[in-house]
Design a protein around this motif. Structure first.
Motif, mmCIF file in Angstrom:
data_model
loop_
_atom_site.group_PDB
_atom_site.id
_atom_site.type_symbol
_atom_site.label_atom_id
_atom_site.label_comp_id
_atom_site.label_asym_id
_atom_site.label_seq_id
_atom_site.Cartn_x
_atom_site.Cartn_y
_atom_site.Cartn_z
ATOM 1 N N GLN A 109 -28.425 -29.890 15.540
ATOM 2 C CA GLN A 109 -28.265 -29.491 14.138
ATOM 3 C C GLN A 109 -26.931 -30.024 13.627
ATOM 4 N N ALA A 110 -26.996 -31.118 12.873
ATOM 5 C CA ALA A 110 -25.790 -31.853 12.472
ATOM 6 C C ALA A 110 -25.554 -31.727 10.974
ATOM 7 N N VAL A 111 -24.378 -31.271 10.600
ATOM 8 C CA VAL A 111 -23.990 -31.245 9.192
ATOM 9 C C VAL A 111 -23.667 -32.662 8.750
ATOM 10 N N PRO A 112 -23.630 -32.944 7.450
ATOM 11 C CA PRO A 112 -23.298 -34.295 6.998
ATOM 12 C C PRO A 112 -21.987 -34.792 7.611
ATOM 13 N N GLY A 113 -22.047 -35.998 8.158
ATOM 14 C CA GLY A 113 -20.882 -36.615 8.775
ATOM 15 C C GLY A 113 -20.715 -36.336 10.256
ATOM 16 N N ALA A 114 -21.499 -35.405 10.807
ATOM 17 C CA ALA A 114 -21.350 -35.024 12.214
ATOM 18 C C ALA A 114 -22.304 -35.814 13.101
ATOM 19 N N GLU A 115 -21.961 -35.875 14.391
ATOM 20 C CA GLU A 115 -22.837 -36.475 15.397
ATOM 21 C C GLU A 115 -23.086 -35.471 16.513
ATOM 22 N N LYS A 116 -24.337 -35.353 16.931
ATOM 23 C CA LYS A 116 -24.718 -34.483 18.026
ATOM 24 C C LYS A 116 -25.376 -35.327 19.119
ATOM 25 N N VAL A 117 -25.181 -34.904 20.380
ATOM 26 C CA VAL A 117 -25.691 -35.665 21.516
ATOM 27 C C VAL A 117 -26.380 -34.715 22.491
ATOM 28 N N PHE A 118 -27.535 -35.122 23.012
ATOM 29 C CA PHE A 118 -28.143 -34.399 24.127
ATOM 30 C C PHE A 118 -28.846 -35.391 25.033
ATOM 31 N N THR A 119 -29.140 -34.975 26.247
ATOM 32 C CA THR A 119 -29.756 -35.845 27.250
ATOM 33 C C THR A 119 -30.957 -35.148 27.861
ATOM 34 N N PHE A 120 -32.048 -35.888 28.024
ATOM 35 C CA PHE A 120 -33.226 -35.341 28.692
ATOM 36 C C PHE A 120 -33.808 -36.397 29.624
ATOM 37 N N ARG A 121 -34.631 -35.952 30.556
ATOM 38 C CA ARG A 121 -35.322 -36.872 31.449
ATOM 39 C C ARG A 121 -36.780 -36.965 31.041
ATOM 40 N N ALA A 122 -37.279 -38.168 30.937
ATOM 41 C CA ALA A 122 -38.661 -38.412 30.524
ATOM 42 C C ALA A 122 -39.581 -38.152 31.711
ATOM 43 N N LEU A 123 -40.243 -37.008 31.713
ATOM 44 C CA LEU A 123 -41.037 -36.564 32.863
ATOM 45 C C LEU A 123 -42.534 -36.796 32.701
ATOM 46 N N ASN A 124 -43.001 -36.948 31.475
ATOM 47 C CA ASN A 124 -44.444 -37.018 31.232
ATOM 48 C C ASN A 124 -44.771 -38.260 30.408
ATOM 49 N N PRO A 125 -45.567 -39.189 30.961
ATOM 50 C CA PRO A 125 -45.912 -40.381 30.189
ATOM 51 C C PRO A 125 -46.838 -40.043 29.028
ATOM 52 N N GLY A 126 -46.776 -40.842 27.978
ATOM 53 C CA GLY A 126 -47.646 -40.637 26.833
ATOM 54 C C GLY A 126 -46.967 -41.051 25.542
ATOM 55 N N LEU A 127 -47.703 -40.934 24.451
ATOM 56 C CA LEU A 127 -47.194 -41.240 23.115
ATOM 57 C C LEU A 127 -46.983 -39.932 22.375
ATOM 58 N N TYR A 128 -45.764 -39.721 21.865
ATOM 59 C CA TYR A 128 -45.387 -38.432 21.295
ATOM 60 C C TYR A 128 -44.717 -38.607 19.923
ATOM 61 N N LEU A 129 -44.891 -37.600 19.091
ATOM 62 C CA LEU A 129 -44.198 -37.534 17.806
ATOM 63 C C LEU A 129 -42.756 -37.103 18.003
ATOM 64 N N TYR A 130 -41.861 -37.553 17.143
ATOM 65 C CA TYR A 130 -40.560 -36.910 16.973
ATOM 66 C C TYR A 130 -40.346 -36.680 15.483
ATOM 67 N N HIS A 131 -39.539 -35.676 15.155
ATOM 68 C CA HIS A 131 -39.316 -35.341 13.751
ATOM 69 C C HIS A 131 -38.054 -34.500 13.630
#
Length: 317
Positions: A109-131
């Motif tokens: 959740q980034a306010v204007p001008g901010a940068e946020k970072v997170f890391t995940f491991r891709a565990l399940n193959p497939g085509l997915y939505l992001y939004h």
């Protein structure tokens, strides 16, 4: 009138926010799992909705849909979301391919001008939505904040000659269908599921301005997502048969074969493969045909020789 001149100037300078369906990265090379960095920028831009109307879009990287993201199963994915300083809203990203923390939405959740970072491991193959995952989520999606992420299986997908990427969405405006001028979103219409437009890649006629192009006997793959936020879709290419259909974006089960359409619910994705046999124009539609009158439509243009034994005008020869 001074106001009319200003509006005309705004229309002339408004950007085409629709992503070209051929704008996607190619297949990944064979490799071991690795660290992949993804950079996304939330940007609020004025773009052309129709020839006579501008809409205030909320986007990832200034286009609708956002960039096509491609990783391999087992990859460690480091996601950087930066919210443009000129934004008025808080923005975030929820990747349906990520486990926990609302796909990263609660971490970005980034306010204007901010940068946020997170890391995940891709565990399940497939085509997915992001939004975008910032409340009111349906408004952020309807305004253009969506895209697709492909998590390739260990050996990648079967080789094809041409890949394309496009998505269906709904636009809810402060005017009505056919209105001109500068428009913004209408939250009450979103909550009542009363869209003014159904669109491919964010704007009316986008896949007519940016058609898909292939040749006879080239194997084609189309990655398709339905951002919604409220309606399902039934993608169909008139005159074509989808020879392999990967429903729900699944690569873990054998594809269905030989169907004229792929049904994709709001928030879902899937892809199809086929080899055009006949040159010409293949209209791209949602088989809920009334939506064509509200902005949907596109084309696959196929060049090459015609084999009359497949189809021809007149009696059998």
């Amino acid at each position: 009138m001074p106001g009319q001149a200003s509006e005309a100037e705004s229309l002339a300078t408004a950007s085409d926010i629709s992503r070209d369906p051929s704008d996607l990265p190619g297949p990944l090379p064979r490799r071991a799992p690795t660290l992949v960095r993804i950079d996304l920028q939330a940007r609020e831009v004025d773009g052309k909705l129709t020839d006579g109307a501008i809409f205030r879009y909320w986007t990832f990287d200034g286009k609708v849909p956002g960039p096509f993201l491609r990783v391999r199963i087992g990859d460690t994915v480091e996601v950087h979301l930066r919210n443009d300083p000129g934004s008025r809203m808080v923005h975030s990203v929820d990747l349906h391919a990520a486990w926990g923390y609302s796909g990263g939405a609660t971490l970005t959740q980034a306010v204007p001008g901010a940068e946020k970072v997170f890391t995940f491991r891709a565990l399940n193959p497939g085509l997915y939505l992001y939004h975008c995952g910032t409340p009111v989520i349906s408004q952020h999606i309807a305004n253009g904040m969506y895209g697709l992420i492909l998590v390739e299986p260990p050996g990648g997908l079967p080789k094809v000659d041409r890949e394309f990427y496009f998505m269906q969405g709904e636009i809810y405006t402060s005017g009505s269908s056919g209105s001109s001028g500068s428009l913004v979103s209408d939250l009450s219409k979103i909550l009542q599921a009363q869209p003014d437009y159904f669109v491919f890649n964010g704007s009316v006629g986008s896949l007519l301005r940016h058609p898909l192009r292939a040749r006879v006997d080239q194997k084609v793959r189309i990655y398709f997502g339905n951002a919604g936020p409220n309606f399902s879709s039934n993608l169909h290419a008139l005159g074509a048969i989808f020879e392999r259909i990967y429903e729900d974006g699944s690569v873990a089960t054998p594809p269905m074969e030989n169907s004229c359409s792929i049904f994709v619910p709001a928030g879902g994705a899937g892809f199809v493969e086929f080899t055009p046999k006949v040159p010409g124009k293949y209209p791209l539609v949602d088989h809920f045909f009334a939506r064509q009158e509200k902005g949907l439509g596109g084309e696959l243009l196929v060049t090459g020789p015609l084999d009359p034994s497949i189809i021809h005008e007149g009696k059998a020869r």
